[in-house]
Design an enzyme around this catalytic site. Sequence first.
Site, PDB file in Angstrom:
ATOM      1  N   GLU A   1       0.827  -1.210   0.000  1.00 49.93           N
ATOM      2  CA  GLU A   1       0.000   0.000   0.000  1.00 49.93           C
ATOM      3  C   GLU A   1       0.855   1.252   0.000  1.00 49.93           C
ATOM      4  O   GLU A   1       1.132   1.831   1.065  1.00 49.93           O
ATOM      5  CB  GLU A   1      -0.944   0.008   1.209  1.00 49.93           C
TER       6      GLU A   1
ATOM      7  N   GLU B   1      -6.166  -7.250  -1.318  1.00 51.99           N
ATOM      8  CA  GLU B   1      -6.542  -7.177   0.100  1.00 51.99           C
ATOM      9  C   GLU B   1      -7.831  -6.384   0.238  1.00 51.99           C
ATOM     10  O   GLU B   1      -8.009  -5.353  -0.408  1.00 51.99           O
ATOM     11  CB  GLU B   1      -5.428  -6.487   0.905  1.00 51.99           C
TER      12      GLU B   1
HETATM   13  C1  IDC Z   1      -3.458  -3.872  10.198  1.00 54.21           C
HETATM   14  C2  IDC Z   1      -3.671  -5.021  11.150  1.00 54.21           C
HETATM   15  C3  IDC Z   1      -3.372  -4.590  12.552  1.00 54.21           C
HETATM   16  C4  IDC Z   1      -1.988  -3.958  12.596  1.00 54.21           C
HETATM   17  C5  IDC Z   1      -1.880  -2.835  11.582  1.00 54.21           C
HETATM   18  C6  IDC Z   1      -0.492  -2.235  11.499  1.00 54.21           C
HETATM   19  O1  IDC Z   1      -4.980  -5.523  11.002  1.00 54.21           O
HETATM   20  O2  IDC Z   1      -3.448  -5.668  13.443  1.00 54.21           O
HETATM   21  O3  IDC Z   1      -1.768  -3.412  13.886  1.00 54.21           O
HETATM   22  O4  IDC Z   1      -2.173  -3.362  10.288  1.00 54.21           O
HETATM   23  O5  IDC Z   1       0.421  -3.168  11.027  1.00 54.21           O
HETATM   24  C7  IDC Z   1      -4.277  -2.226   5.501  1.00 54.21           C
HETATM   25  C8  IDC Z   1      -2.963  -2.844   5.601  1.00 54.21           C
HETATM   26  C9  IDC Z   1      -2.899  -3.865   6.700  1.00 54.21           C
HETATM   27  C10 IDC Z   1      -3.707  -3.412   7.892  1.00 54.21           C
HETATM   28  C11 IDC Z   1      -5.184  -3.327   7.464  1.00 54.21           C
HETATM   29  C12 IDC Z   1      -6.130  -2.965   8.601  1.00 54.21           C
HETATM   30  O6  IDC Z   1      -2.532  -3.409   4.380  1.00 54.21           O
HETATM   31  O7  IDC Z   1      -1.566  -4.060   7.050  1.00 54.21           O
HETATM   32  O8  IDC Z   1      -3.599  -4.381   8.907  1.00 54.21           O
HETATM   33  N1  IDC Z   1      -5.281  -2.385   6.379  1.00 54.21           N
HETATM   34  O9  IDC Z   1      -5.796  -1.710   9.115  1.00 54.21           O
HETATM   35  N2  IDC Z   1      -4.686  -1.376   4.592  1.00 54.21           N
HETATM   36  C13 IDC Z   1      -5.923  -0.969   4.887  1.00 54.21           C
HETATM   37  C14 IDC Z   1      -6.321  -1.605   6.042  1.00 54.21           C
END
Ligand code: IDC
Length: 465
Positions: free
Chosen positions: A291, A383
């Site tokens: 991302e 994702e």
């Molecule tokens: C989130 C995880 C969470 C973690 C956070 C930071 O669910 O547990 O603390 O990342 O690492 C994304 C990202 C993905 C995120 C997810 C939800 O690719 O890494 O995971 N998210 O926030 N993009 C949009 C949402």
Amino acid sequence: MKRSTAAVAALGVVLGAGAVVLPQATAAAQGCRVDYTVTSQWQGGFQAGVKITNLGDPVNGWSLGITFPSTSQRVTQGWNATWSQSGSTATATNIDWNRSLATGGSTEIGFVGSWSGGNPTPTSFTLNGVACTGSTGPTTTTTTTTTTAPPVPRNPVEANGQLRVCGVNLCNQHNRPIQLRGMSTHGIQWFGKCYNNASLDALAADWKADLFRIAMYVQEQGYETNPTGFTNQVNSLVDLAEARGLYALIDFHTLTPGDPNHNLARAKTFFASVAARNAAKKNVIYEIANEPNGVSWAGIKSYAEQVIPVIRAADPDAVIIVGTRAWSSLGVSEGSNETEVVDNPVNATNIMYAFHFYAASHKDNYRATVSRAASRLPLFVTEFGTVSATGGGAFDRASTTAWLDLLDQLKISYANWTYSDADESSGAFRPGTCNGGTYTGSGVLTESGALIKSRISTPDDFPTS
Ligand code: IDC
């Protein structure tokens, strides 16, 4: 029919105004054998090879009648003959080069048929109107018909083989568009215990998934802390997926900082290694930056054009997915849109662009973007979540359903965040599930997991030719 000079001599009759059919000295000996082989069959269709052997006198021009058990079997496309069908009988007429069949001579033709059930094996064949009984006598033997057991693909990789991008679609080994549906891991640095033989068995057999995304964070105690260890962990997860016929999406999970160029050197090292190690596999797809955020499309494109050649050098035919601006929203979450990519695409072939959404946060204007962009760009939802962009918050069934209906309709592949027991609403398993050995059944699922499993586990409809 046997030769019978006497009988045919009587055919010399006068027809109306002087037209005369001359008596023939002899009638041709007629007889034929057909070897019929169903070479493959699938839901809704089958393919067959037909070998015609002329057992009678030489013919110069022929027509083969093929009568199916019912009108449910229809020839949709044939080769080495001109094909037509009326009712339950298909007719194949010679083309120029196979017009002549000497005594004992044979020719092979074939076709693809559609069927709505029943049996793909015909009940009878005729050559120039004479039943093919396997001999020159009318009833001495029965038709020789062989039907081999069709090779039904056992899993998604067997059905689809090496993938490629065709136009705006992801296509399989038969160059036909497909949609892959599956799950993303959570960060493998935190949830490695969730990915093992039992959980991958459940993903393949219980969830009937096609795809397993391996989210290898680069920061946050990820790859940068132990490049060799994480590279090995990714490779063993690729192997777990491969053993079950699942596609493996290797995700270089950049997130913070958002500019992938921060990790350019790491990306080159990592991808050179995993691409070389997995080049011969058909099940690997590469996602080079999860991302990008706070970085221009030009910056992302520059990164992609440096990383893609590294992968191609080792694994020339794999599909590669490029993250897009603003958390892979095609720019929308930073006030832009897909035109920046359409107008300035990555200079590479066999690539797709990532689009991510979180259903409770991203709704109609994001869906409108995907609807528009899907006719211009090959998109892959590497994702998405059923919840808010934080990975938590309320589960949004209505928005998730609208999204998945749209992706199904556009044949856009997807992976859901996450196949884990993380204590957040985006996790598919209830907290603690990964401490036990059971990943099957509904008792271990969260609300999000239950909905996503119900969507992923419906039958795939992969084209087989
Ligand atoms: C989130 C995880 C969470 C973690 C956070 C930071 O669910 O547990 O603390 O990342 O690492 C994304 C990202 C993905 C995120 C997810 C939800 O690719 O890494 O995971 N998210 O926030 N993009 C949009 C949402």
